[in-house]
Design a protein around this motif. Structure first.
Motif, PDB file in Angstrom:
ATOM      1  N   ASP A   8       0.604  -1.243  -0.113  1.00 57.68           N
ATOM      2  CA  ASP A   8       0.131   0.025  -0.090  1.00 57.68           C
ATOM      3  C   ASP A   8       1.060   1.207   0.149  1.00 57.68           C
ATOM      4  OD1 ASP A   8      -3.095   1.111   0.511  1.00 57.68           O
ATOM      5  OD2 ASP A   8      -1.589   2.219   1.711  1.00 57.68           O
ATOM      6  N   HIS A  94      -2.245  -3.891   1.966  1.00 59.13           N
ATOM      7  CA  HIS A  94      -3.931  -3.931   1.942  1.00 59.13           C
ATOM      8  C   HIS A  94      -4.395  -5.262   1.479  1.00 59.13           C
ATOM      9  CE1 HIS A  94      -2.585  -2.416  -2.027  1.00 59.13           C
ATOM     10  NE2 HIS A  94      -3.597  -3.159  -2.252  1.00 59.13           N
ATOM     11  N   LEU A 128      -9.767  12.493   5.418  1.00 53.03           N
ATOM     12  CA  LEU A 128      -9.643  11.214   4.630  1.00 53.03           C
ATOM     13  C   LEU A 128      -9.849  10.207   5.981  1.00 53.03           C
ATOM     14  CD1 LEU A 128      -6.709  11.611   2.214  1.00 53.03           C
ATOM     15  CD2 LEU A 128      -9.298  11.821   1.825  1.00 53.03           C
ATOM     16  N   TRP A 130      -9.666   5.722   7.342  1.00 55.74           N
ATOM     17  CA  TRP A 130      -9.100   4.388   6.980  1.00 55.74           C
ATOM     18  C   TRP A 130      -9.052   3.838   8.472  1.00 55.74           C
ATOM     19  CZ3 TRP A 130      -6.123   8.921   6.915  1.00 55.74           C
ATOM     20  CH2 TRP A 130      -4.977   8.837   7.764  1.00 55.74           C
ATOM     21  N   TRP A 149      -8.685   1.128   3.401  1.00 54.48           N
ATOM     22  CA  TRP A 149      -9.117   2.753   3.019  1.00 54.48           C
ATOM     23  C   TRP A 149     -10.699   2.717   2.971  1.00 54.48           C
ATOM     24  CZ3 TRP A 149      -6.051   6.614   3.413  1.00 54.48           C
ATOM     25  CH2 TRP A 149      -4.609   6.482   3.276  1.00 54.48           C
ATOM     26  N   THR A 152     -12.471   5.610   1.200  1.00 50.08           N
ATOM     27  CA  THR A 152     -11.694   6.624   0.833  1.00 50.08           C
ATOM     28  C   THR A 152     -10.810   6.143  -0.573  1.00 50.08           C
ATOM     29  OG1 THR A 152     -11.689   7.571   3.083  1.00 50.08           O
ATOM     30  CG2 THR A 152      -9.649   7.939   1.782  1.00 50.08           C
ATOM     31  N   GLN A 154      -7.688   5.528  -2.724  1.00 57.51           N
ATOM     32  CA  GLN A 154      -6.175   5.270  -2.134  1.00 57.51           C
ATOM     33  C   GLN A 154      -5.394   6.320  -2.644  1.00 57.51           C
ATOM     34  OE1 GLN A 154      -3.346   4.502  -3.298  1.00 57.51           O
ATOM     35  NE2 GLN A 154      -2.528   3.248  -1.514  1.00 57.51           N
TER      36      GLN A 154
END
Length: 216
Positions: A8, A94, A128, A130, A149, A152, A154
């Protein structure tokens, strides 16, 4: 050379964010874009990472103390309070179902810590959000943390300056303990390759816009 397919982002932390941005610009010719501030007293700047010239959901995070934080104490996040210069400290992956991956690792004796909600404000005021794992102390930053995420976008796919990622791996004098720890996540080549070498460090290789290959 290899790139973990579940990468990620890669974290470069330092005791002063602007100095880290300047250092990275001098090294690569790219100025990281302001990312935002965190409730942990940190702020960041971002660079997208491509592979073979193609966009990927990967990015590089330069992180340091928020210059507008209250007080002068340096944040303990990523051991910023102990760093003397910008350093590649850890990375995030991720996978699908981070709660299940964390539970699987815990059953194998590797505690990634709780899955927590975090957020930051971008320079334009956008929030943002996460979810990620927070390693318990003392953190083993050789093991990646997990991130989700949600809805949101990435950040690596946003409007950021970009560099080509050639490889990202971990070097260990005795690689077996870390290999066993990362294997407990059950993500196979989704995590960084670990090889034997001098010292304990990450090795990040990038290609600059003018074709130079650099190693951090």
């Amino acid at each position: 050379m290899s790139v973990p397919h579940l990468l990620d982002h890669i974290v470069i932390a330092g005791p002063d964010l602007q100095e880290a941005v300047d250092w990275f610009r001098d090294l690569t010719g790219v100025t990281a874009a302001p990312g935002g501030v965190h409730p942990t007293g940190t702020a960041n700047a971002l660079v997208a990472l491509t592979v073979g010239g193609e966009p990927r959901p990967y990015y590089l995070e330069l992180i340091g103390p928020d210059p507008d934080r209250e007080g002068e104490e340096l944040p303990k996040k990523f051991n910023i309070h102990r760093l003397k210069k910008p350093t590649v400290v850890t990375y995030a992956v991720h996978p699908e179902g981070i709660d299940q991956v964390a539970e699987r690792a815990r059953a194998q004796g590797v505690d990634l810590g709780p899955v927590q909600d975090l957020s930051r404000r971008t320079p334009d005021g956008t929030e943002l959000q996460w979810r990620l794992t927070q390693p318990p102390p003392p953190p083993n930053y050789g093991v990646p943390f997990l991130i989700d995420w949600g809805t949101t976008p990435q950040p690596g796919l946003g409007d950021l300056p970009a560099l080509e990622l050639l490889s990202f791996e971990r070097v260990e004098v005795k690689p077996e303990p870390l290999q066993q720890a990362t294997a407990a996540l059950g993500l196979d080549d989704g995590v960084a390759e670990i090889r034997e070498g001098r010292g304990s460090r990450f090795v990040l290789r990038l290609r600059t816009e003018d074709g130079r290959e650099i190693e951090i």
